[in-house]
Structures are given as structure tokens and as C-alpha cells.
Design an enzyme around this catalytic site. Structure first.
Site, PDB file in Angstrom:
ATOM      1  N   ASP A 268       0.823  -1.235   0.000  1.00 62.30           N
ATOM      2  CA  ASP A 268       0.000   0.000   0.000  1.00 62.30           C
ATOM      3  C   ASP A 268       0.845   1.268   0.000  1.00 62.30           C
ATOM      4  O   ASP A 268       0.606   2.176  -0.796  1.00 62.30           O
ATOM      5  CB  ASP A 268      -1.059  -0.004   1.131  1.00 62.30           C
ATOM      6  CG  ASP A 268      -0.517  -0.157   2.536  1.00 62.30           C
ATOM      7  OD1 ASP A 268       0.707  -0.361   2.695  1.00 62.30           O
ATOM      8  OD2 ASP A 268      -1.327  -0.060   3.491  1.00 62.30           O
TER       9      ASP A 268
ATOM     10  N   ASP B  11      -5.490  -0.350   6.003  1.00 65.56           N
ATOM     11  CA  ASP B  11      -6.277  -0.753   7.176  1.00 65.56           C
ATOM     12  C   ASP B  11      -7.473   0.161   7.376  1.00 65.56           C
ATOM     13  O   ASP B  11      -8.605  -0.285   7.597  1.00 65.56           O
ATOM     14  CB  ASP B  11      -5.414  -0.737   8.439  1.00 65.56           C
ATOM     15  CG  ASP B  11      -4.173  -1.593   8.297  1.00 65.56           C
ATOM     16  OD1 ASP B  11      -4.102  -2.361   7.319  1.00 65.56           O
ATOM     17  OD2 ASP B  11      -3.291  -1.495   9.155  1.00 65.56           O
TER      18      ASP B  11
HETATM   19  C1  GLA Z   1       0.108  -2.610   8.459  1.00 70.59           C
HETATM   20  C2  GLA Z   1      -0.126  -1.206   7.886  1.00 70.59           C
HETATM   21  C3  GLA Z   1      -0.753  -1.266   6.500  1.00 70.59           C
HETATM   22  C4  GLA Z   1       0.028  -2.199   5.578  1.00 70.59           C
HETATM   23  C5  GLA Z   1       0.308  -3.530   6.267  1.00 70.59           C
HETATM   24  C6  GLA Z   1       1.233  -4.397   5.464  1.00 70.59           C
HETATM   25  O1  GLA Z   1      -1.102  -3.243   8.687  1.00 70.59           O
HETATM   26  O2  GLA Z   1      -0.949  -0.453   8.746  1.00 70.59           O
HETATM   27  O3  GLA Z   1      -0.841   0.023   5.953  1.00 70.59           O
HETATM   28  O4  GLA Z   1       1.204  -1.593   5.122  1.00 70.59           O
HETATM   29  O5  GLA Z   1       0.890  -3.364   7.544  1.00 70.59           O
HETATM   30  O6  GLA Z   1       0.643  -4.744   4.265  1.00 70.59           O
END
Ligand code: GLA
Length: 385
Positions: A36, A171
Site C-alpha cells: 500500500d 487498514d
Molecule cells: C500494516 C499497515 C498497513 C500495511 C500492512 C502491510 O497493517 O498499517 O498500511 O502496510 O501493515 O501490508
């Protein structure tokens, strides 16, 4: 019901009725990890585990917070609002409220009671759930009419500024935008997204929690981000228009990154491959070829473990144990890493036996409990009372 519990606790603490109760879920991610913040794609969904907040505005400049599950209270004046050092949970709320002030909204004091059944440190984004719930509730109470996408970005900023994790957008996006029985294919560069149906006949999403709390996660996470940025800089010296790993291919890495630094090459190569894997994995889903998607999930795990190096022995153990099991279609570690859950696509009628056999072996070998959840896919942030 958790909404009754939270309302009762709110009443008892603040001697008034809440003006709103909001639910905001945790998330799973089928494939597309650490992509992301590299402007790639992700494939998350909101789940049935959620943070719940009850809230009301005050007519003074005080903020009063109650964490029901921890039986802890916290108060601060609006004018003193800044990240708190010793306890983490108020930061998710304060950081979210601070976003309104940053937008020039006149924020009054408020009361919030919080309860959550998203397991903490399990890689299911318990913090994003709280941030989204708070932004959503305040937007309603303040009548600020902010659209959901902007609220997602505000919740993400809360994590950056008050929790110190330079997370991507996955997320908060999944929590806010989730839709029952659908995955979200999100392009993290354009923020365009589509809902992908995900109701699998006889197959469930099984989350196995290592119960290793990812304490390394935030510092290592920010380091990985920097490593990816370094690779982008090196490629950009030779190729025009490269702003993120989304624009990079393996040939560019061979030419401009590998000769300079093996570690940076390994990190960025994982991301470049993972973006490609997700694109192909979405095609597998479209064709109903779950076996192919499952293989890619295992490949993602191997990349996260050996190239990106964000796994741990417990996660590797859980994935290795199911690798040859014909009832497990795919498995990998999920989320930021260094602990938390593995996500497994498992034939429904094999789940009980699988969990039972893994549990005893895991607990004996790792001296940690193994817990599990079935990830059922639900709607995103919503008002429930
Ligand atoms: C955490 C971060 C997300 C993403 C994941 C890995 O959850 O908050 O933004 O980068 O790690 O994919």
C-alpha cells in the site's frame, strides 16, 4: 450485546446518554502485503470483529475517555492535546480528533467510551478500527459532512501523527469501506477501488493467532518504508517518471539497485513481485481458480519471510505446518508482521481437526497459546445506535 455494554458503561461514567454509538471493524487481507505505501494494490476486507465507541460532545474544552476493556480512564484539555507517552490507547482517539482541528473545524470537548473485540497486536488492525470509529462519530456529531475517503485519510494521519507508525492506507480503508461478502481491490496510487465477491462454497478464512505481539513492528515498519524509498531514488536517477515501486520492474532492479545494495534489492524486489502476484491473484479469483490463488499466498509468505524479513519463527511454523495439507488452499502471515495472525483458506469441514492438531503441537513447541477466529466478511464503519 457489545452496544448495550458500551452504552451502559458510558452512562455510568459520564452520567448521560451517548449521542451516538459507532462500530468500525478490523480487517483481513487476502494478498498484497506491504504494497500500500508503495502505491501498489491490496485486497482486504472488513471482518466481524470491531471497535465500538459511544460518544457525546461537551460544552467545555475537556476530553474524557474510557477504555472499558482495560478499565482505564484518561482526561486531557483540548488545548493540551498531543501524543501521550506512557499509554497507547488514548492516542488513537486523540490523533483522530486532532484531524478535525487541523481542518479548521471548531472542536468542542467530548466524552468517548471504547470497547473492542479486535484482538490487539494480532495484525487485524485494531488501531485503525478505533481511528475510523472516532473520525466517523465526530463527523456525525459535528455535522462536518466529510466524505468517507477523506475520513479514511484522516484516520491514517492519526496513526502517523499520534502512534508514530507511517502506515499505508489499507487498514483504515478496509475498516471504513468494507462491504459484507466482498473483498476490496484497492489501487493505492489512484485510490480507485472495486468490490470483488468473496463467498466461497465450503471454504472459510481461518485466522491463526501466534499470540506473538508485534513489538518490533513499528520501528521495522518505518525502516522497510525507507528501504523501499531508497530503491525508488536509485531507479529514478536512471528512469524518468518513477515515483514509487509501482513504476518499477525487476529489470530496473537488476540494473540500478542490485549492483548497489543486496538488501535494498531484496526488499524492493519483494514488493515488485507482490504487486504482480496480487494482479494475477485477482485473475485467479475471477476464474474461480482458488488453488492458484492459494499457491500465491504461500509465495507471498515466503517473500515476506525471506526477502522482506518481517515474519517470525511462530508465523513460519504455522505456515509450514499447513503447506502440504490438502484441506488448506493457501496460507501466509498477514499484516505488518513480526507476530499476529496467519490467514488460511481452509475447507470448512476440516477446520476443527486442523485447529486441534496445530494447537497442541504449537503450544508445546512455542510455549504460547494458539487462538483462532473465522474471518467472516462484514460491512465497514457504521452507526449502530
Ligand atoms: C500494516 C499497515 C498497513 C500495511 C500492512 C502491510 O497493517 O498499517 O498500511 O502496510 O501493515 O501490508
Amino acid at each position: 450485546m457489545i452496544s448495550n455494554l458500551i452504552t451502559e458503561n458510558f452512562r455510568e461514567k459520564f452520567l448521560q446518554e451517548p449521542q451516538i454509538v459507532v462500530r468500525s471493524p478490523g480487517r483481513i487481507n487476502i494478498i498484497g502485503e506491504h504494497t500500500d505505501y508503495n502505491e501498489g494494490f491490496v485486497l482486504p476486507a472488513a471482518i466481524d470483529k470491531a471497535a465500538y465507541i459511544a460518544a457525546s460532545l461537551r460544552d467545555d474544552d475537556e476530553i474524557h475517555l474510557l477504555a472499558i476493556d482495560l478499565n482505564e480512564s484518561f482526561s486531557i484539555k483540548l488545548s493540551d492535546m498531543r501524543p501521550v507517552a506512557d499509554i497507547s490507547w488514548p492516542n488513537y482517539i486523540l490523533g483522530s480528533a486532532a484531524q478535525f482541528i487541523k481542518r479548521g473545524v471548531k472542536l468542542p470537548g467530548f466524552n468517548i467510551a471504547l470497547s473492542s473485540d479486535v484482538p490487539i497486536g494480532a495484525g487485524l488492525s485494531s488501531s485503525a478500527a478505533v481511528e475510523c470509529a472516532v473520525v466517523f462519530a465526530l463527523n456525525e456529531l459535528l455535522e462536518t459532512n466529510i466524505d468517507r475517503l477523506t475520513m479514511v485519510q484522516m484516520a491514517q494521519k492519526a496513526e502517523h501523527e499520534f502512534a508514530g507508525v507511517l502506515c499505508g492506507i489499507m487498514d483504515q480503508f478496509a475498516s471504513m469501506m468494507g462491504k459484507k461478502d466482498y473483498l476490496i481491490k484497492l489501487d493505492c496510487r489512484s485510490l480507485e477501488y472495486e468490490y470483488v465477491p468473496f463467498k466461497l462454497e465450503g471454504i472459510k478464512v481461518l485466522l491463526l493467532n501466534t499470540n506473538v505481539k508485534h513489538s518490533l513492528a513499528s520501528s521495522e515498519y518505518n525502516t522497510r518504508r525507507k528501504e523501499c524509498e531508497t530503491a525508488v531514488e536509485w531507479v529514478r536517477e536512471h528512469v524518468e517518471g518513477v515515483n514509487s515501486l509501482r513504476n518499477v520492474d525487476e529489470k530496473m532492479l537488476n540494473n540500478y539497485v542490485l549492483p548497489k545494495d543486496k538488501l535494498i534489492d531484496k526488499r524492493s524486489r519483494f514488493v515488485v513481485q507482490e504487486i504482480e502476484r496480487l494482479t494475477e491473484g485477482c485473475k485467479d479469483l475471477q476464474h474461480g481458480d482458488l488453488a492458484a490463488l492459494g499457491k500465491k499466498m504461500f509465495a507471498t509468505h515466503d517473500g515476506l519471510s525471506k526477502m522482506y524479513e518481517v515474519s517470525c519463527k511462530e508465523l513460519d511454523w504455522l505456515v509450514d505446518k499447513v503447506r502440504a495439507n490438502k484441506n488448506v488452499i493457501g496460507a501466509r502471515m498477514m499484516g505488518g508482521g513480526f507476530g499476529g495472525c496467519t490467514i488460511n483458506l481452509v475447507k470448512e469441514n476440516a477446520i476443527d481437526e486442523l485447529v486441534a492438531s496445530l494447537k497442541s503441537a504449537y503450544e508445546k513447541e512455542m510455549e504460547l497459546p494458539l487462538t483462532y477466529y473465522i474471518g467472516s466478511i462484514e460491512n465497514g464503519t457504521e452507526i449502530i445506535a
